[in-house]
Write a protein that holds these residues in place. Structure first.
Motif, PDB file in Angstrom:
ATOM      1  N   GLY A  16     -26.840 100.351  58.236  1.00  0.00           N
ATOM      2  CA  GLY A  16     -27.049 101.499  59.103  1.00  0.00           C
ATOM      3  C   GLY A  16     -26.540 102.789  58.498  1.00  0.00           C
ATOM      4  N   PHE A  17     -25.350 102.741  57.924  1.00  0.00           N
ATOM      5  CA  PHE A  17     -24.784 103.954  57.328  1.00  0.00           C
ATOM      6  C   PHE A  17     -25.550 104.362  56.065  1.00  0.00           C
ATOM      7  N   VAL A  18     -25.976 103.380  55.274  1.00  0.00           N
ATOM      8  CA  VAL A  18     -26.782 103.705  54.089  1.00  0.00           C
ATOM      9  C   VAL A  18     -28.070 104.409  54.511  1.00  0.00           C
ATOM     10  N   SER A  83     -34.637  97.097  66.875  1.00  0.00           N
ATOM     11  CA  SER A  83     -34.974  96.338  65.665  1.00  0.00           C
ATOM     12  C   SER A  83     -36.485  96.214  65.521  1.00  0.00           C
ATOM     13  N   ILE A  84     -37.182  96.005  66.637  1.00  0.00           N
ATOM     14  CA  ILE A  84     -38.641  95.918  66.600  1.00  0.00           C
ATOM     15  C   ILE A  84     -39.244  97.272  66.255  1.00  0.00           C
ATOM     16  N   LEU A  85     -38.738  98.328  66.892  1.00  0.00           N
ATOM     17  CA  LEU A  85     -39.259  99.673  66.663  1.00  0.00           C
ATOM     18  C   LEU A  85     -39.075 100.114  65.219  1.00  0.00           C
ATOM     19  N   SER A  86     -37.878  99.952  64.692  1.00  0.00           N
ATOM     20  CA  SER A  86     -37.592 100.412  63.333  1.00  0.00           C
ATOM     21  C   SER A  86     -38.380  99.624  62.299  1.00  0.00           C
ATOM     22  N   SER A  87     -38.421  98.295  62.452  1.00  0.00           N
ATOM     23  CA  SER A  87     -39.145  97.482  61.467  1.00  0.00           C
ATOM     24  C   SER A  87     -40.645  97.714  61.551  1.00  0.00           C
ATOM     25  N   SER A 179     -35.459 105.836  65.329  1.00  0.00           N
ATOM     26  CA  SER A 179     -34.701 104.653  65.745  1.00  0.00           C
ATOM     27  C   SER A 179     -33.346 104.596  65.054  1.00  0.00           C
ATOM     28  N   THR A 180     -33.291 105.019  63.774  1.00  0.00           N
ATOM     29  CA  THR A 180     -32.025 105.009  63.044  1.00  0.00           C
ATOM     30  C   THR A 180     -30.998 105.930  63.695  1.00  0.00           C
ATOM     31  N   ILE A 181     -31.408 107.159  63.954  1.00  0.00           N
ATOM     32  CA  ILE A 181     -30.482 108.139  64.516  1.00  0.00           C
ATOM     33  C   ILE A 181     -30.138 107.804  65.966  1.00  0.00           C
ATOM     34  N   THR A 182     -31.135 107.352  66.733  1.00  0.00           N
ATOM     35  CA  THR A 182     -30.885 106.997  68.132  1.00  0.00           C
ATOM     36  C   THR A 182     -29.875 105.862  68.231  1.00  0.00           C
ATOM     37  N   ALA A 183     -30.035 104.850  67.394  1.00  0.00           N
ATOM     38  CA  ALA A 183     -29.100 103.726  67.402  1.00  0.00           C
ATOM     39  C   ALA A 183     -27.689 104.200  67.073  1.00  0.00           C
ATOM     40  N   PHE A 184     -27.574 105.140  66.138  1.00  0.00           N
ATOM     41  CA  PHE A 184     -26.250 105.668  65.793  1.00  0.00           C
ATOM     42  C   PHE A 184     -25.649 106.423  66.972  1.00  0.00           C
ATOM     43  N   VAL A 185     -26.471 107.235  67.647  1.00  0.00           N
ATOM     44  CA  VAL A 185     -25.975 108.020  68.789  1.00  0.00           C
ATOM     45  C   VAL A 185     -25.531 107.097  69.921  1.00  0.00           C
ATOM     46  N   VAL A 186     -26.301 106.021  70.153  1.00  0.00           N
ATOM     47  CA  VAL A 186     -26.004 105.117  71.271  1.00  0.00           C
ATOM     48  C   VAL A 186     -24.824 104.203  70.959  1.00  0.00           C
ATOM     49  N   PHE A 187     -24.797 103.641  69.739  1.00  0.00           N
ATOM     50  CA  PHE A 187     -23.795 102.633  69.408  1.00  0.00           C
ATOM     51  C   PHE A 187     -22.669 103.153  68.511  1.00  0.00           C
ATOM     52  N   GLY A 188     -23.037 103.875  67.455  1.00  0.00           N
ATOM     53  CA  GLY A 188     -22.043 104.249  66.461  1.00  0.00           C
ATOM     54  C   GLY A 188     -21.159 105.413  66.844  1.00  0.00           C
ATOM     55  N   ALA A 189     -21.763 106.500  67.304  1.00  0.00           N
ATOM     56  CA  ALA A 189     -20.996 107.709  67.606  1.00  0.00           C
ATOM     57  C   ALA A 189     -19.898 107.485  68.648  1.00  0.00           C
ATOM     58  N   PRO A 190     -20.188 106.818  69.783  1.00  0.00           N
ATOM     59  CA  PRO A 190     -19.117 106.612  70.768  1.00  0.00           C
ATOM     60  C   PRO A 190     -17.925 105.849  70.200  1.00  0.00           C
ATOM     61  N   ARG A 191     -18.189 104.886  69.300  1.00  0.00           N
ATOM     62  CA  ARG A 191     -17.086 104.114  68.728  1.00  0.00           C
ATOM     63  C   ARG A 191     -16.292 104.937  67.717  1.00  0.00           C
ATOM     64  N   LEU A 192     -17.004 105.741  66.917  1.00  0.00           N
ATOM     65  CA  LEU A 192     -16.312 106.574  65.940  1.00  0.00           C
ATOM     66  C   LEU A 192     -15.487 107.656  66.618  1.00  0.00           C
ATOM     67  N   LEU A 193     -15.993 108.183  67.740  1.00  0.00           N
ATOM     68  CA  LEU A 193     -15.307 109.254  68.451  1.00  0.00           C
ATOM     69  C   LEU A 193     -14.366 108.718  69.534  1.00  0.00           C
ATOM     70  N   ASN A 194     -14.350 107.386  69.672  1.00  0.00           N
ATOM     71  CA  ASN A 194     -13.475 106.729  70.652  1.00  0.00           C
ATOM     72  C   ASN A 194     -13.737 107.209  72.074  1.00  0.00           C
ATOM     73  N   ILE A 195     -15.033 107.254  72.441  1.00  0.00           N
ATOM     74  CA  ILE A 195     -15.417 107.600  73.805  1.00  0.00           C
ATOM     75  C   ILE A 195     -16.308 106.496  74.344  1.00  0.00           C
ATOM     76  N   GLU A 196     -16.358 106.376  75.661  1.00  0.00           N
ATOM     77  CA  GLU A 196     -17.099 105.274  76.269  1.00  0.00           C
ATOM     78  C   GLU A 196     -18.600 105.427  76.096  1.00  0.00           C
ATOM     79  N   SER A 197     -19.123 106.620  76.236  1.00  0.00           N
ATOM     80  CA  SER A 197     -20.559 106.838  76.103  1.00  0.00           C
ATOM     81  C   SER A 197     -20.818 108.320  75.889  1.00  0.00           C
ATOM     82  N   VAL A 198     -22.071 108.630  75.564  1.00  0.00           N
ATOM     83  CA  VAL A 198     -22.478 110.013  75.409  1.00  0.00           C
ATOM     84  C   VAL A 198     -23.576 110.319  76.413  1.00  0.00           C
ATOM     85  N   SER A 199     -23.876 111.589  76.560  1.00  0.00           N
ATOM     86  CA  SER A 199     -24.880 112.010  77.531  1.00  0.00           C
ATOM     87  C   SER A 199     -26.238 111.412  77.200  1.00  0.00           C
TER      88      SER A 199
END
Length: 228
Positions: A16-18, A83-87, A179-199
């Motif tokens: 994902g990060f690559v 995974s279906i959308l991106s592939s 799909s790459t960026i959306t997945a990061f916003v939904v899953f990755g960003a909240p964990r990196l920023l230590n927040i429960e969710s984003v808008s």
């Protein structure tokens, strides 16, 4: 099973990060050039890892992990859909290049099966989202619905404009970027920023930004390659 899940989670993060860091290089570099080609394939391989690992992790959480909560199951369905959308988008972007010289409609089974799967899964996940009142699952899969329709329409019609494969290639790859960026916003960003969710607005921001880019590039190259 838990060990496989842990390994695939690590691979998913790496892939994902690559993909997240290199996706912009093919966009801004010379089309068909060495950088475009090299980083394009790096992005594709990264997304292959992401798609396979995401599908397994989503499947595991839903069907094999009996401790999964309702929230985890909901996000797992989103993970499977991503995974279906991106592939599907990446595969489409590659296949249009392979078949750029076609003169009639294209009926290759796998090339038609992928957009059909994208179409059906988009409808199914959206219905699931409305039933369980989950905005992300209710509305985001509509992207997959329209992509599935668009891809089927392209394959089942005779090409009518010059460089048709060019338009479909960047449309497919940019859809994969969504799909790459959306997945990061939904899953990755909240964990990196230590927040429960984003808008929820941020969840749809990649689609809102990249879709006009696809349309704009289509208009630009349409005028460039199909002059009167």
């Amino acid at each position: 099973m838990e060990f496989i899940f842990s390994v695939l989670r690590v691979l998913h993060i790496i892939g994902g990060f690559v993909s997240l860091f290199v996706f912009w290089v093919p966009i801004v570099t010379k089309k068909g050039g060495k950088l475009h080609y090299t980083f394009g394939w790096i992005y594709v391989y990264g997304m292959i890892v992401v798609a396979i690992s995401a599908f397994y992790m989503g499947f595991y959480r839903i069907f094999l992990d009996h401790s999964s909560t309702k929230e985890i199951i909901s996000f797992s369905w989103f993970l499977i859909f991503i995974s279906i959308l991106s592939s599907a988008a990446a595969y489409y972007g590659l296949r249009v290049l392979r078949n750029k010289n076609r003169k009639k409609k294209h009926t290759h089974l796998l090339d038609l099966s992928y957009p059909i799967l994208l179409l059906i899964s988009g409808i199914a996940i959206s219905i699931y989202g409305f039933i369980h009142e989950i905005p992300l699952l209710s509305w985001f899969p509509i992207v997959g619905f329209f992509l599935g329709i668009t891809q089927l329409s392209y394959w089942l019609q005779k090409p009518t404009r010059k460089m048709h494969w060019w338009f479909e290639h960047f449309a497919g790859m940019l859809a994969c970027c969504i799909s790459t960026i959306t997945a990061f916003v939904v899953f990755g960003a909240p964990r990196l920023l230590n927040i429960e969710s984003v808008s929820i607005i941020l969840w749809f921001l990649p689609t809102i930004i990249i879709t006009p880019l696809i349309i704009g590039l289509s208009i630009y190259y349409g005028r460039k390659f199909n002059k009167p």
